[in-house]
Design a protein around this motif. Sequence first.
Motif, PDB file in Angstrom:
ATOM      1  N   GLY A 102      19.792  37.663  45.039  1.00 57.06           N
ATOM      2  CA  GLY A 102      20.381  38.146  46.283  1.00 57.06           C
ATOM      3  C   GLY A 102      20.494  37.096  47.370  1.00 57.06           C
ATOM      4  O   GLY A 102      20.780  37.430  48.520  1.00 57.06           O
ATOM      5  N   LYS A 103      20.317  35.838  47.042  1.00 54.53           N
ATOM      6  CA  LYS A 103      20.387  34.759  48.021  1.00 54.53           C
ATOM      7  C   LYS A 103      21.607  33.861  47.821  1.00 54.53           C
ATOM      8  O   LYS A 103      21.722  32.818  48.453  1.00 54.53           O
ATOM      9  N   ILE A 130      29.615  40.348  30.179  1.00 57.66           N
ATOM     10  CA  ILE A 130      28.564  41.011  30.949  1.00 57.66           C
ATOM     11  C   ILE A 130      28.210  42.330  30.286  1.00 57.66           C
ATOM     12  O   ILE A 130      29.090  43.135  29.965  1.00 57.66           O
ATOM     13  N   ALA A 131      26.920  42.565  30.095  1.00 60.27           N
ATOM     14  CA  ALA A 131      26.444  43.807  29.488  1.00 60.27           C
ATOM     15  C   ALA A 131      26.769  44.993  30.392  1.00 60.27           C
ATOM     16  O   ALA A 131      26.706  44.885  31.627  1.00 60.27           O
ATOM     17  N   SER A 137      25.567  41.219  37.860  1.00 61.66           N
ATOM     18  CA  SER A 137      26.476  40.232  37.269  1.00 61.66           C
ATOM     19  C   SER A 137      27.934  40.639  37.442  1.00 61.66           C
ATOM     20  O   SER A 137      28.801  39.784  37.646  1.00 61.66           O
ATOM     21  N   VAL A 138      28.215  41.928  37.354  1.00 60.87           N
ATOM     22  CA  VAL A 138      29.579  42.395  37.610  1.00 60.87           C
ATOM     23  C   VAL A 138      29.976  42.020  39.046  1.00 60.87           C
ATOM     24  O   VAL A 138      31.070  41.492  39.281  1.00 60.87           O
ATOM     25  N   ALA A 139      29.094  42.284  39.997  1.00 61.74           N
ATOM     26  CA  ALA A 139      29.386  41.958  41.396  1.00 61.74           C
ATOM     27  C   ALA A 139      29.613  40.458  41.576  1.00 61.74           C
ATOM     28  O   ALA A 139      30.518  40.043  42.314  1.00 61.74           O
ATOM     29  N   ALA A 146      36.896  36.977  39.362  1.00 65.04           N
ATOM     30  CA  ALA A 146      37.151  37.393  37.987  1.00 65.04           C
ATOM     31  C   ALA A 146      37.499  38.880  37.951  1.00 65.04           C
ATOM     32  O   ALA A 146      37.048  39.657  38.799  1.00 65.04           O
ATOM     33  N   VAL A 147      38.315  39.253  36.981  1.00 64.56           N
ATOM     34  CA  VAL A 147      38.723  40.651  36.826  1.00 64.56           C
ATOM     35  C   VAL A 147      38.424  41.117  35.407  1.00 64.56           C
ATOM     36  O   VAL A 147      38.529  40.346  34.446  1.00 64.56           O
ATOM     37  N   LEU A 148      38.064  42.371  35.295  1.00 63.92           N
ATOM     38  CA  LEU A 148      37.795  42.967  33.995  1.00 63.92           C
ATOM     39  C   LEU A 148      39.069  42.931  33.157  1.00 63.92           C
ATOM     40  O   LEU A 148      40.132  43.331  33.618  1.00 63.92           O
ATOM     41  N   ASP A 149      38.970  42.441  31.928  1.00 58.02           N
ATOM     42  CA  ASP A 149      40.123  42.375  31.027  1.00 58.02           C
ATOM     43  C   ASP A 149      39.773  43.123  29.745  1.00 58.02           C
ATOM     44  O   ASP A 149      39.121  42.575  28.859  1.00 58.02           O
TER      45      ASP A 149
END
Length: 169
Positions: A102-103, A130-131, A137-139, A146-149
């Motif tokens: 968070g830093k 990403i699991a 990690s998504v954030a 990056a975008v979900l593909d």
Amino acid sequence: MTAVIETERLILRKPAARDWPVCEAFYASNRSSGVGGPKDKGDAWRAFAMFAGHWDLLGFGLFAITLKGGPDVSIGIAGPFYPADWHYHEIGWHIWDASLEGKGIAYEAAMATRDYARKELGWGLIVSDIAHGNDRSVALAERMGAVLDPDLKYPDGKPCLVYRHPEAA
């Protein structure tokens, strides 16, 4: 190729034996669930050895993240990853020390190593696998642009989220 990257707060370098105890502790904890953990000591060792060996076999790999002005022991890893059975070039990251989450450290390291992969390695398409449920990690991937593909698949067929990073400017 460059083996050390410096950012405002970090020094990124090849993993070394002195990083093993911190990596082992991370993989023994539930915090490693997003990257295949928890792992017993043997499986954690094999993961760590893979990180170090990737450098020796390919000349690049995940960088050990260290804090400038701090001890030269890794607080995590970030960077280019491309094992023999991977379909795509990947940028990955783990922060091993929970107190440093968070830093912005993972963001700073991942951005610097993605730039390295583009400039030094000539990578075009870059993904981050990403699991499901690894919301941090998504954030981070989304913060990196990056975008979900859903058309891209994880190399071993296990379900995960594959984020495509933006092409170089």
